[in-house]
Design a protein around this motif. Structure first.
Motif, PDB file in Angstrom:
ATOM      1  N   ASN A  55       0.540   6.670   9.027  1.00 35.14           N
ATOM      2  CA  ASN A  55       0.609   7.752   8.039  1.00 35.14           C
ATOM      3  C   ASN A  55       2.002   7.857   7.424  1.00 35.14           C
ATOM      4  O   ASN A  55       2.994   7.655   8.099  1.00 35.14           O
ATOM      5  CB  ASN A  55       0.314   9.117   8.696  1.00 35.14           C
ATOM      6  CG  ASN A  55      -0.960   9.148   9.456  1.00 35.14           C
ATOM      7  OD1 ASN A  55      -2.015   8.822   8.929  1.00 35.14           O
ATOM      8  ND2 ASN A  55      -0.896   9.540  10.718  1.00 35.14           N
TER       9      ASN A  55
ATOM     10  N   LYS B  32       2.091   7.022  -6.843  1.00 33.99           N
ATOM     11  CA  LYS B  32       1.193   8.130  -7.189  1.00 33.99           C
ATOM     12  C   LYS B  32       1.824   9.473  -6.847  1.00 33.99           C
ATOM     13  O   LYS B  32       1.778  10.418  -7.632  1.00 33.99           O
ATOM     14  CB  LYS B  32      -0.144   7.967  -6.463  1.00 33.99           C
ATOM     15  CG  LYS B  32      -0.954   6.799  -6.963  1.00 33.99           C
ATOM     16  CD  LYS B  32      -2.199   6.593  -6.132  1.00 33.99           C
ATOM     17  CE  LYS B  32      -2.878   5.301  -6.545  1.00 33.99           C
ATOM     18  NZ  LYS B  32      -3.911   4.882  -5.621  1.00 33.99           N
TER      19      LYS B  32
ATOM     20  N   ASP C 215       2.345   1.713  -3.468  1.00 33.77           N
ATOM     21  CA  ASP C 215       1.328   2.249  -4.381  1.00 33.77           C
ATOM     22  C   ASP C 215       1.144   3.750  -4.168  1.00 33.77           C
ATOM     23  O   ASP C 215       1.067   4.518  -5.129  1.00 33.77           O
ATOM     24  CB  ASP C 215      -0.017   1.533  -4.180  1.00 33.77           C
ATOM     25  CG  ASP C 215      -0.023   0.107  -4.700  1.00 33.77           C
ATOM     26  OD1 ASP C 215       0.896  -0.266  -5.468  1.00 33.77           O
ATOM     27  OD2 ASP C 215      -0.943  -0.650  -4.322  1.00 33.77           O
ATOM     28  N   SER C 216       1.078   4.157  -2.903  1.00 36.30           N
ATOM     29  CA  SER C 216       0.933   5.587  -2.591  1.00 36.30           C
ATOM     30  C   SER C 216       2.145   6.371  -3.069  1.00 36.30           C
ATOM     31  O   SER C 216       2.005   7.469  -3.626  1.00 36.30           O
ATOM     32  CB  SER C 216       0.755   5.787  -1.085  1.00 36.30           C
ATOM     33  OG  SER C 216      -0.414   5.164  -0.631  1.00 36.30           O
TER      34      SER C 216
ATOM     35  N   HIS D 177       0.835  -1.205   0.000  1.00 34.79           N
ATOM     36  CA  HIS D 177       0.000   0.000   0.000  1.00 34.79           C
ATOM     37  C   HIS D 177       0.878   1.267   0.000  1.00 34.79           C
ATOM     38  O   HIS D 177       0.588   2.224  -0.722  1.00 34.79           O
ATOM     39  CB  HIS D 177      -0.929  -0.005   1.215  1.00 34.79           C
ATOM     40  CG  HIS D 177      -1.729   1.236   1.363  1.00 34.79           C
ATOM     41  ND1 HIS D 177      -2.775   1.561   0.540  1.00 34.79           N
ATOM     42  CD2 HIS D 177      -1.615   2.267   2.236  1.00 34.79           C
ATOM     43  CE1 HIS D 177      -3.271   2.728   0.891  1.00 34.79           C
ATOM     44  NE2 HIS D 177      -2.590   3.176   1.928  1.00 34.79           N
TER      45      HIS D 177
END
Length: 114
Positions: A107, A16, A12-13, A9
Motif C-alpha cells: 500500500n 493520478k 501511475d497512482s 504502478h
C-alpha cells in the motif's frame, strides 16, 4: 523482477493523486510492504532510483518502506501467530487450519509534497 512493474504502478497512482490534489512535486513516498508479499526491498528501491528521474514531478523523491509483519490465524484455537517464524502450523495447538491475516499487503501509506 516484478519490482519494476510495481514501481511503474506506484508512479501511475502518484500521477493520478498529484492531478487530483494539484501537486506539482513529490518529496517522498512511504509504502507499506507485507513481510511475505514477495517484494524485495532493495530491488524495489533500485528500480525507484532509476524511475524517479524519468518523471519531473517525482524527480529525486525518496522512497520509504515500512514492513507489515506476516501474521496467521488458527481456526482451531482462535489464536494468531508470526507466520515467518512458524509457517502454516499453529505453534499453540499444532492445527493446520490457518490463514494469513496480514503480511501480503502492498500500500501507498503517505505522500509528502514539496
Amino acid at each position: 523482477m516484478h519490482e519494476l512493474g510495481i514501481v511503474f504502478h506506484i508512479i501511475d497512482s502518484l500521477e493520478k493523486i498529484a492531478v487530483e490534489n494539484k501537486l506539482s512535486e513529490v518529496a517522498s513516498v512511504t509504502l507499506e510492504i507485507g513481510e511475505v508479499s514477495g517484494v524485495v526491498d532493495s530491488y524495489l528501491k533500485d528500480c525507484w532510483k532509476w524511475a524517479v528521474n524519468k518523471h519531473e514531478f517525482i524527480k529525486g523523491a525518496e522512497l520509504i518502506t515500512e514492513e507489515i509483519p506476516a501474521v496467521s490465524f488458527c481456526e482451531d484455537c482462535q489464536k494468531s501467530y508470526g507466520t515467518v517464524e512458524y509457517g502454516r502450523t499453529c505453534p499453540y495447538c499444532s492445527g493446520e487450519k490457518t490463514y494469513l491475516l496480514t503480511g501480503n499487503e502492498f500500500n501507498i501509506k503517505e505522500i509528502e509534497a514539496c
